[in-house]
Write a protein that holds these residues in place. Structure first.
Motif, PDB file in Angstrom:
ATOM      1  N   GLN A  78       0.823  -1.207   0.000  1.00 42.42           N
ATOM      2  CA  GLN A  78       0.000   0.000   0.000  1.00 42.42           C
ATOM      3  C   GLN A  78       0.858   1.258   0.000  1.00 42.42           C
ATOM      4  O   GLN A  78       0.490   2.274  -0.590  1.00 42.42           O
ATOM      5  N   LYS A  79       2.003   1.183   0.633  1.00 43.15           N
ATOM      6  CA  LYS A  79       2.876   2.353   0.728  1.00 43.15           C
ATOM      7  C   LYS A  79       3.746   2.529  -0.507  1.00 43.15           C
ATOM      8  O   LYS A  79       3.902   3.648  -1.015  1.00 43.15           O
ATOM      9  N   TYR A  80       4.309   1.420  -1.012  1.00 40.49           N
ATOM     10  CA  TYR A  80       5.288   1.523  -2.095  1.00 40.49           C
ATOM     11  C   TYR A  80       4.762   1.056  -3.449  1.00 40.49           C
ATOM     12  O   TYR A  80       5.437   1.227  -4.462  1.00 40.49           O
ATOM     13  N   GLY A  81       3.575   0.450  -3.462  1.00 37.67           N
ATOM     14  CA  GLY A  81       3.002   0.007  -4.727  1.00 37.67           C
ATOM     15  C   GLY A  81       2.961  -1.508  -4.835  1.00 37.67           C
ATOM     16  O   GLY A  81       3.897  -2.190  -4.416  1.00 37.67           O
ATOM     17  N   TYR A  82       1.869  -2.014  -5.411  1.00 38.90           N
ATOM     18  CA  TYR A  82       1.711  -3.462  -5.535  1.00 38.90           C
ATOM     19  C   TYR A  82       2.589  -4.051  -6.633  1.00 38.90           C
ATOM     20  O   TYR A  82       2.682  -5.268  -6.771  1.00 38.90           O
ATOM     21  N   GLY A  83       3.221  -3.185  -7.399  1.00 38.95           N
ATOM     22  CA  GLY A  83       4.125  -3.671  -8.436  1.00 38.95           C
ATOM     23  C   GLY A  83       5.545  -3.882  -7.943  1.00 38.95           C
ATOM     24  O   GLY A  83       6.428  -4.249  -8.721  1.00 38.95           O
ATOM     25  N   GLU A  84       5.766  -3.645  -6.649  1.00 38.85           N
ATOM     26  CA  GLU A  84       7.106  -3.794  -6.083  1.00 38.85           C
ATOM     27  C   GLU A  84       7.272  -5.156  -5.416  1.00 38.85           C
ATOM     28  O   GLU A  84       6.299  -5.833  -5.092  1.00 38.85           O
ATOM     29  N   MET A  85       8.530  -5.523  -5.198  1.00 38.59           N
ATOM     30  CA  MET A  85       8.848  -6.776  -4.520  1.00 38.59           C
ATOM     31  C   MET A  85       9.205  -6.497  -3.064  1.00 38.59           C
ATOM     32  O   MET A  85       9.712  -5.422  -2.732  1.00 38.59           O
ATOM     33  N   ILE A  86       8.934  -7.471  -2.215  1.00 43.40           N
ATOM     34  CA  ILE A  86       9.337  -7.358  -0.815  1.00 43.40           C
ATOM     35  C   ILE A  86      10.865  -7.290  -0.754  1.00 43.40           C
ATOM     36  O   ILE A  86      11.549  -8.120  -1.366  1.00 43.40           O
ATOM     37  N   PRO A  87      11.421  -6.311  -0.041  1.00 43.76           N
ATOM     38  CA  PRO A  87      12.877  -6.132  -0.038  1.00 43.76           C
ATOM     39  C   PRO A  87      13.623  -7.030   0.945  1.00 43.76           C
ATOM     40  O   PRO A  87      14.787  -6.779   1.252  1.00 43.76           O
ATOM     41  N   VAL A  88      12.963  -8.055   1.452  1.00 44.05           N
ATOM     42  CA  VAL A  88      13.597  -8.986   2.387  1.00 44.05           C
ATOM     43  C   VAL A  88      13.564 -10.383   1.778  1.00 44.05           C
ATOM     44  O   VAL A  88      12.513 -10.850   1.329  1.00 44.05           O
ATOM     45  N   ALA A  89      14.712 -11.039   1.751  1.00 50.68           N
ATOM     46  CA  ALA A  89      14.813 -12.398   1.223  1.00 50.68           C
ATOM     47  C   ALA A  89      14.994 -13.387   2.370  1.00 50.68           C
ATOM     48  O   ALA A  89      15.294 -13.000   3.508  1.00 50.68           O
ATOM     49  N   LEU A  90      14.821 -14.666   2.061  1.00 51.70           N
ATOM     50  CA  LEU A  90      14.958 -15.700   3.087  1.00 51.70           C
ATOM     51  C   LEU A  90      16.354 -15.688   3.700  1.00 51.70           C
ATOM     52  O   LEU A  90      16.516 -15.930   4.901  1.00 51.70           O
ATOM     53  N   ASN A  91      17.363 -15.388   2.891  1.00 50.91           N
ATOM     54  CA  ASN A  91      18.726 -15.355   3.430  1.00 50.91           C
ATOM     55  C   ASN A  91      18.895 -14.248   4.468  1.00 50.91           C
ATOM     56  O   ASN A  91      19.708 -14.367   5.387  1.00 50.91           O
ATOM     57  N   ASP A  92      18.112 -13.163   4.347  1.00 48.31           N
ATOM     58  CA  ASP A  92      18.163 -12.095   5.351  1.00 48.31           C
ATOM     59  C   ASP A  92      17.658 -12.597   6.703  1.00 48.31           C
ATOM     60  O   ASP A  92      18.235 -12.296   7.754  1.00 48.31           O
ATOM     61  N   VAL A  93      16.565 -13.360   6.661  1.00 52.42           N
ATOM     62  CA  VAL A  93      16.002 -13.915   7.893  1.00 52.42           C
ATOM     63  C   VAL A  93      16.974 -14.920   8.510  1.00 52.42           C
ATOM     64  O   VAL A  93      17.233 -14.897   9.721  1.00 52.42           O
ATOM     65  N   ALA A  94      17.524 -15.790   7.667  1.00 58.83           N
ATOM     66  CA  ALA A  94      18.458 -16.806   8.157  1.00 58.83           C
ATOM     67  C   ALA A  94      19.684 -16.154   8.796  1.00 58.83           C
ATOM     68  O   ALA A  94      20.159 -16.590   9.856  1.00 58.83           O
ATOM     69  N   PHE A  95      20.183 -15.105   8.159  1.00 53.58           N
ATOM     70  CA  PHE A  95      21.342 -14.417   8.720  1.00 53.58           C
ATOM     71  C   PHE A  95      21.035 -13.821  10.085  1.00 53.58           C
ATOM     72  O   PHE A  95      21.831 -13.922  11.024  1.00 53.58           O
ATOM     73  N   SER A  96      19.869 -13.193  10.216  1.00 52.96           N
ATOM     74  CA  SER A  96      19.515 -12.540  11.474  1.00 52.96           C
ATOM     75  C   SER A  96      19.418 -13.541  12.621  1.00 52.96           C
ATOM     76  O   SER A  96      19.893 -13.278  13.732  1.00 52.96           O
ATOM     77  N   VAL A  97      18.803 -14.691  12.352  1.00 50.93           N
ATOM     78  CA  VAL A  97      18.696 -15.729  13.382  1.00 50.93           C
ATOM     79  C   VAL A  97      20.084 -16.194  13.810  1.00 50.93           C
ATOM     80  O   VAL A  97      20.403 -16.291  15.004  1.00 50.93           O
ATOM     81  N   HIS A  98      20.915 -16.465  12.819  1.00 48.74           N
ATOM     82  CA  HIS A  98      22.275 -16.931  13.088  1.00 48.74           C
ATOM     83  C   HIS A  98      23.076 -15.872  13.849  1.00 48.74           C
ATOM     84  O   HIS A  98      23.820 -16.195  14.792  1.00 48.74           O
ATOM     85  N   ALA A  99      22.927 -14.615  13.464  1.00 50.31           N
ATOM     86  CA  ALA A  99      23.688 -13.529  14.087  1.00 50.31           C
ATOM     87  C   ALA A  99      23.334 -13.365  15.562  1.00 50.31           C
ATOM     88  O   ALA A  99      24.216 -13.145  16.403  1.00 50.31           O
TER      89      ALA A  99
END
Length: 274
Positions: A78-99
């Protein structure tokens, strides 16, 4: 939600993401191993570790929420447009947990190994307390209207802010000691490589989408990448240009005495917070 326009770029994005994860995940181990081998954390700045735990915890909350929560994703579109992609990937989540896990282990090592009189500064304690107090206040502000995207953006801003300040104590400690002994250069090399690869991943997404929204839509990720690269270059200069000749471990006087006399070591362990 937008889809990829180019399969090669999509593959490159995923590969770069997991390479960045591998580098950033690996950067924690040289310090943990160094501490274990020396049975000492002298030379490692404790403020760096304490701030790092708050930073990575904040980043984990942001990444996991935006990646898994459909309601937060909807607010993002709603803020950035429905034509955009989510700027977070699975590797970002995995890194945060590990960190978070590895930083907690490093903090545990600080509690049990030789510290040589080093402590966590009151300033760092105040910063951490202020951060979580701010988060608590923001939660109650966001609650009535369910402004969850705004709330996790606060977490993203916090982790970017702490990234900016967390490296400073270690750089100053290296300068004061005129040595980088005790601070693993392996951490810096992996950290730098992860930052460069992570930035390349964001560039690939922008090229495919012909949009730079992922840079300012996830400004925290952009900032930590640039800040990380900047400070790692400082650490590399300190290690290889400014203080390359200091090969031995440098211990404060009290630390040497403690090592020579095991009994005095037990009796004179300093508190973590001074």
């Amino acid at each position: 939600m937008a889809s990829w326009n180019s399969s090669p770029l999509e593959i490159s994005y995923k590969v770069l993401g997991w390479i960045a994860f591998a580098f950033w995940a690996a950067c924690f181990y040289p310090q943990v191993i160094l501490n274990f081998r020396r049975k000492s954390v002298v030379g490692l700045n404790f403020d760096f570790v304490v701030l790092n735990l708050t930073k990575h915890s904040s980043y984990l909350i942001y990444n996991a929420t935006l990646y898994f929560s459909s309601s937060v994703q909807n607010q993002y579109f709603q803020k950035y447009g429905y034509g955009e992609m989510i700027p977070v990937a699975l590797n970002d989540v995995a890194f945060s947990v590990h960190a978070v896990l590895l930083t907690a282990i490093t903090l545990f090592q600080i509690a049990i190994y030789e510290r040589g009189g080093q402590t966590v500064s009151k300033i760092s304690i105040l910063i951490v307390a202020a951060v979580w107090l701010t988060v608590g206040i923001c939660f109650f502000i966001a609650l009535p209207n369910h402004s969850w995207l705004w709330l996790i953006s606060i977490f993203n801003t916090i982790q970017a802010f702490i990234t900016l300040i967390k490296y400073t104590p270690q750089a100053v400690l290296n300068f004061m000691r005129k040595s980088t002994d005790g601070f693993s250069i392996g951490y810096v090399l992996f950290d730098f490589s992860g930052g460069v690869t992570n930035y390349a991943q964001m560039v690939v997404q922008s090229i495919d989408q012909d949009s730079w929204v992922n840079f300012y839509g996830n400004i925290g990720k952009t900032l930590i990448t640039l800040i990380t690269i900047f400070f790692d270059l400082i650490f590399l200069c300190q290690r290889f240009l400014l203080y390359p000749a200091n090969g031995g471990l440098i211990f404060p006087k009290s630390s040497k005495e403690n090592i020579e006399d095991p009994k005095s070591s037990k009796e004179s362990i300093e508190p973590l917070i001074e």
